[in-house]
Design an enzyme around this catalytic site. Structure first.
Site, PDB file in Angstrom:
ATOM      1  N   HIS A 101     128.233 -56.147 142.476  1.00 21.70           N
ATOM      2  CA  HIS A 101     128.988 -54.961 142.854  1.00 21.70           C
ATOM      3  C   HIS A 101     128.084 -53.729 142.897  1.00 21.70           C
ATOM      4  O   HIS A 101     128.213 -52.880 143.777  1.00 21.70           O
ATOM      5  CB  HIS A 101     130.146 -54.758 141.871  1.00 21.70           C
ATOM      6  CG  HIS A 101     131.110 -53.721 142.317  1.00 21.70           C
ATOM      7  ND1 HIS A 101     131.691 -52.839 141.452  1.00 21.70           N
ATOM      8  CD2 HIS A 101     131.597 -53.413 143.538  1.00 21.70           C
ATOM      9  CE1 HIS A 101     132.494 -52.035 142.122  1.00 21.70           C
ATOM     10  NE2 HIS A 101     132.453 -52.363 143.393  1.00 21.70           N
ATOM     11  N   GLU A 151     126.158 -53.870 146.066  1.00 19.89           N
ATOM     12  CA  GLU A 151     127.068 -53.529 147.167  1.00 19.89           C
ATOM     13  C   GLU A 151     127.046 -52.028 147.408  1.00 19.89           C
ATOM     14  O   GLU A 151     126.898 -51.566 148.531  1.00 19.89           O
ATOM     15  CB  GLU A 151     128.491 -53.988 146.831  1.00 19.89           C
ATOM     16  CG  GLU A 151     129.553 -53.468 147.784  1.00 19.89           C
ATOM     17  CD  GLU A 151     130.954 -53.578 147.223  1.00 19.89           C
ATOM     18  OE1 GLU A 151     131.764 -52.665 147.489  1.00 19.89           O
ATOM     19  OE2 GLU A 151     131.249 -54.561 146.509  1.00 19.89           O
ATOM     20  N   HIS A 152     127.162 -51.251 146.337  1.00 16.99           N
ATOM     21  CA  HIS A 152     127.165 -49.795 146.463  1.00 16.99           C
ATOM     22  C   HIS A 152     125.795 -49.243 146.857  1.00 16.99           C
ATOM     23  O   HIS A 152     125.705 -48.263 147.594  1.00 16.99           O
ATOM     24  CB  HIS A 152     127.660 -49.152 145.164  1.00 16.99           C
ATOM     25  CG  HIS A 152     129.127 -49.274 145.004  1.00 16.99           C
ATOM     26  ND1 HIS A 152     130.008 -48.311 145.433  1.00 16.99           N
ATOM     27  CD2 HIS A 152     129.879 -50.277 144.473  1.00 16.99           C
ATOM     28  CE1 HIS A 152     131.239 -48.707 145.176  1.00 16.99           C
ATOM     29  NE2 HIS A 152     131.194 -49.893 144.588  1.00 16.99           N
TER      30      HIS A 152
END
Length: 140
Positions: free
Chosen positions: A85, A88-89
């Protein structure tokens, strides 16, 4: 240890139309044993990237989906999670060629909508925009 299978297993899906989960657009009924109501074409590029093109009834819209086969289940170190995650950012932070401001300027100028999500087994990046901006969006 966190491992990414980004290289050969990355799958880019170009959809000449908008397919939104949960939304129904007057799609033709599937015939025979087809799962999707649209005929998909697959091509494997020399670098190992698989491209799947799914034409829909929206000829002037394109949606690019890039699922990367890494998700929370790939985080195997006890007490350490959230890497998929986090990365992802980080993808939205730009590159040396397209720093955040320039990256966002290109996406905004194209009128594109973009987002991403991370699940147990993949991280999916997607952008929807007008067909004439395909080359520009793919470049960034």
């Amino acid at each position: 240890m966190f491992q990414s299978t980004l290289s050969r297993t990355t799958l880019a899906t170009l959809i000449s139309g908008v397919l939104v989960a949960g939304a129904v657009h007057a799609a033709p009924a599937a015939t025979g044993g087809d799962v999707l109501p649209f005929k998909a074409t697959e091509k494997l590029l020399p670098n190992g990237l698989k491209v799947i093109v799914v034409p829909t009834g929206f000829p002037n819209l394109v949606s690019v989906h890039i699922p990367v086969q890494t998700g929370s289940r790939n985080e195997v170190e006890p007490g350490k999670s959230g890497f998929a995650h986090f990365f992802e950012h980080m993808m939205f932070r730009g590159t040396p060629t397209y720093p955040p401001e320039k990256y966002q300027e290109v996406i905004t100028k194209a009128g594109a909508r973009q987002n991403a999500y991370t699940s147990d087994d993949l991280t999916n990046y997607y952008t929807t925009f007008a067909k004439q901006d395909l080359e520009t969006v793919l470049k960034v």
